[in-house]
Design a protein around this motif. Structure first.
Motif, short mmCIF file in Angstrom:
data_model
loop_
_atom_site.label_atom_id
_atom_site.label_comp_id
_atom_site.label_asym_id
_atom_site.label_seq_id
_atom_site.Cartn_x
_atom_site.Cartn_y
_atom_site.Cartn_z
N LEU A 87 36.82 49.64 30.77
CA LEU A 87 35.57 48.88 30.65
C LEU A 87 35.80 47.42 31.06
O LEU A 87 34.99 46.81 31.77
CB LEU A 87 35.04 48.96 29.21
N ALA A 88 36.93 46.85 30.61
CA ALA A 88 37.24 45.45 30.95
C ALA A 88 37.29 45.26 32.47
O ALA A 88 36.70 44.32 33.01
CB ALA A 88 38.58 45.04 30.31
N GLU A 120 35.39 44.65 38.68
CA GLU A 120 34.53 45.27 39.70
C GLU A 120 33.10 44.74 39.66
O GLU A 120 32.46 44.60 40.71
CB GLU A 120 34.52 46.79 39.52
N GLY A 121 32.59 44.44 38.47
CA GLY A 121 31.22 43.93 38.34
C GLY A 121 31.02 42.68 39.18
O GLY A 121 29.96 42.48 39.80
N VAL A 122 32.03 41.83 39.21
CA VAL A 122 31.94 40.59 40.00
C VAL A 122 31.91 40.94 41.50
O VAL A 122 31.21 40.29 42.29
CB VAL A 122 33.12 39.65 39.68
N GLY A 123 32.63 42.01 41.86
CA GLY A 123 32.62 42.46 43.26
C GLY A 123 31.21 42.86 43.70
O GLY A 123 30.80 42.58 44.82
N ASP A 168 41.28 30.32 30.99
CA ASP A 168 42.68 29.90 30.90
C ASP A 168 43.61 31.10 30.71
O ASP A 168 44.80 31.00 30.95
CB ASP A 168 42.86 28.91 29.73
N TYR A 169 43.05 32.25 30.24
CA TYR A 169 43.90 33.42 29.99
C TYR A 169 44.41 34.09 31.27
O TYR A 169 45.12 35.06 31.21
CB TYR A 169 43.16 34.44 29.11
N VAL A 170 44.04 33.54 32.46
CA VAL A 170 44.68 34.02 33.69
C VAL A 170 46.09 33.43 33.82
O VAL A 170 46.88 33.88 34.64
CB VAL A 170 43.87 33.70 34.99
N PHE A 171 46.40 32.44 32.96
CA PHE A 171 47.74 31.83 33.01
C PHE A 171 48.62 32.38 31.88
O PHE A 171 48.11 32.89 30.88
CB PHE A 171 47.63 30.31 32.87
N ASP A 172 49.96 32.20 32.04
CA ASP A 172 50.88 32.73 31.03
C ASP A 172 51.21 31.73 29.93
O ASP A 172 51.86 32.08 28.94
CB ASP A 172 52.18 33.25 31.69
N GLY A 173 50.78 30.47 30.10
CA GLY A 173 51.01 29.48 29.05
C GLY A 173 52.42 28.93 29.01
O GLY A 173 52.81 28.24 28.07
N VAL A 174 53.21 29.25 30.07
CA VAL A 174 54.59 28.77 30.10
C VAL A 174 54.65 27.54 31.00
O VAL A 174 55.05 27.62 32.16
CB VAL A 174 55.56 29.87 30.59
N SER A 196 41.76 41.32 33.86
CA SER A 196 40.42 41.69 34.33
C SER A 196 39.68 40.46 34.86
O SER A 196 38.97 40.53 35.86
CB SER A 196 39.62 42.39 33.22
N LYS A 197 39.86 39.31 34.20
CA LYS A 197 39.19 38.08 34.67
C LYS A 197 39.82 37.61 35.98
O LYS A 197 39.13 37.06 36.85
CB LYS A 197 39.28 36.99 33.61
N LEU A 198 41.13 37.82 36.14
CA LEU A 198 41.78 37.46 37.41
C LEU A 198 41.24 38.34 38.54
O LEU A 198 40.97 37.86 39.64
CB LEU A 198 43.31 37.61 37.29
N MET A 199 41.04 39.63 38.23
CA MET A 199 40.44 40.52 39.23
C MET A 199 39.04 40.01 39.59
O MET A 199 38.64 40.03 40.76
CB MET A 199 40.37 41.94 38.69
N GLY A 200 38.30 39.51 38.58
CA GLY A 200 36.98 38.93 38.84
C GLY A 200 37.06 37.75 39.80
O GLY A 200 36.22 37.59 40.69
N GLU A 201 38.07 36.90 39.60
CA GLU A 201 38.24 35.76 40.52
C GLU A 201 38.48 36.28 41.95
O GLU A 201 37.90 35.76 42.92
CB GLU A 201 39.45 34.91 40.10
N GLU A 202 39.37 37.28 42.07
CA GLU A 202 39.68 37.81 43.40
C GLU A 202 38.44 38.41 44.05
O GLU A 202 38.20 38.23 45.25
CB GLU A 202 40.80 38.87 43.29
N GLN A 203 37.62 39.09 43.25
CA GLN A 203 36.38 39.68 43.78
C GLN A 203 35.40 38.58 44.21
O GLN A 203 34.73 38.71 45.22
CB GLN A 203 35.73 40.57 42.71
N ALA A 204 35.32 37.50 43.42
CA ALA A 204 34.41 36.40 43.78
C ALA A 204 34.83 35.77 45.11
O ALA A 204 33.98 35.34 45.90
CB ALA A 204 34.39 35.35 42.67
N ARG A 205 36.14 35.71 45.36
CA ARG A 205 36.63 35.11 46.61
C ARG A 205 36.33 35.97 47.83
O ARG A 205 36.56 35.54 48.96
CB ARG A 205 38.14 34.82 46.50
N GLU A 206 35.82 37.20 47.62
CA GLU A 206 35.44 38.06 48.74
C GLU A 206 34.21 37.52 49.46
O GLU A 206 33.92 37.91 50.57
CB GLU A 206 35.16 39.50 48.26
#
Ligand SMILES: NC(=O)c1ccc[n+]([C@@H]2O[C@H](COP(=O)([O-])OP(=O)(O)OC[C@H]3O[C@@H](n4cnc5c(N)ncnc54)[C@H](OP(=O)(O)O)[C@@H]3O)[C@@H](O)[C@H]2O)c1
Length: 280
Positions: free
Chosen positions: A69-70, A76-79, A98-104, A124-134
């Motif tokens: 679902l995530a 995919e929803g962003v795609g 910010d949760y696309v980063f590892d915090g290190v 899932s949010k990182l995948m959303g970013e990649e989809q938005a860049r399409e």
């Protein structure tokens, strides 16, 4: 016209109040972003010049057990939104985290730091970013630690717990910037007005731990509460969180002239607005 998708969510509601001009809002009843048909039907009918996507599956721990679902909503929803906004030449504004980063890291994360999400939600949010860049016409706004009127958030949880008990343990080893959704909505508005494109960070100024934030909430609200520090490991939540996830917002200031207020001032204003709205 600007179309806010996820308009009944915490950020969506404030965007509906803050964005200037002709603004329409839809939520899952009109557009389910996991359904390409519903996305196409609504967007091709309304033909907005800007689509701001606030719709998301935001239960970070829930995402760990509902990964499909995530990915369907946050990825995919962003795609589906990107494909239709591209077709009609509209700008897609995608909210990220910010949760696309590892915090290190020992200094605030920059927009082009390499992402390395620790959790299903972050992936899932990182995948959303990649989809938005399409779609070439995109704006990705990463933010963090949101609170706002009418939403499920840390401030509201602390205030509710203060009516039930007099002592609480809060994690003191996760560092970030609490951010008021009204200030974030202003930043999004400025980014759109200034024709910004690409990826931006937007959060209230200054950093603290959840422990510091809890103490500030009780102090500003005038509530007696003993707050004890606790580690993330002691709390033992299902989803791993980045320990240090401050976001550098210099690019936002450089390109719009806007510098968001400090998190403590924003908190004080929020609590004042709550009181004005009759909430105790
Ligand atoms: N909250 C934070 O601390 C935080 C931090 C960083 C980034 N963000 C990001 O900021 C954005 C806004 O967050 P928020 O806290 O305002 O979220 P929110 O209050 O959870 O609102 C999300 C909205 O999206 C709707 N929605 C869920 N699934 C949908 C679907 N398949 N199709 C259409 N709408 C759907 C929800 O409806 P239901 O309520 O009916 O499910 C809700 O109205 C999100 O992209 C989030 O990832 C949030």
């Amino acid at each position: 016209m600007i179309l806010v998708v996820g308009a009944k969510g915490m950020l969506g509601r404030d965007l509906m109040r803050v964005l200037p001009g002709d603004v329409r809002g839809v939520d899952i009843e009109e557009i389910d972003i996991t359904s390409p048909e519903s996305v196409r039907r609504v967007i091709l009918t309304l033909k907005p010049r800007v689509v701001v996507n606030c719709a998301a599956y935001t239960d970070v721990d829930g995402c760990e057990t509902n990964a499909d679902l995530a990915m369907a909503v946050n990825g995919e929803g962003v795609g589906h939104l990107a494909a239709v906004t591209r077709e009609i030449g509209a700008l897609l504004v995608q909210m990220s985290t910010d949760y696309v980063f590892d915090g290190v890291k020992e200094s605030p994360f920059l927009e082009d730091d390499p992402p390395n999400p620790l959790s299903v939600y972050g992936r899932s949010k990182l995948m959303g970013e990649e989809q938005a860049r399409e779609t070439p016409d995109h704006l990705i706004v990463r933010t963090q630690w949101l609170y706002g009127l009418g939403g499920k958030n840390f401030v509201e949880t602390m205030l509710r717990l203060s009516t039930e008990r007099s002592e609480i343990a809060v994690v003191d080893d996760q560092i970030g910037s609490p951010t008021w959704t009204v200030d974030l909505a202003l930043a999004i508005s400025e980014l759109i007005e200034n024709n910004c494109r690409g990826t931006y960070h937007a959060a209230n100024r200054g950093i603290c731990s959840w422990f510091d934030f809890a103490r500030a909430i009780f102090a500003e609200a005038g509530v007696e509460m003993t707050v004890r520090p606790q580690t993330t490991a002691q709390l033992g939540r299902p989803a791993p969180r980045p320990l240090y996830s401050a976001l550098c917002c210099d690019k936002l200031t450089r390109d719009t002239g806007l510098e968001l207020e400090g998190w403590r001032e924003a908190l004080a204003t929020y609590l004042e607005k709550r009181r004005e709205a009759g909430l105790s």
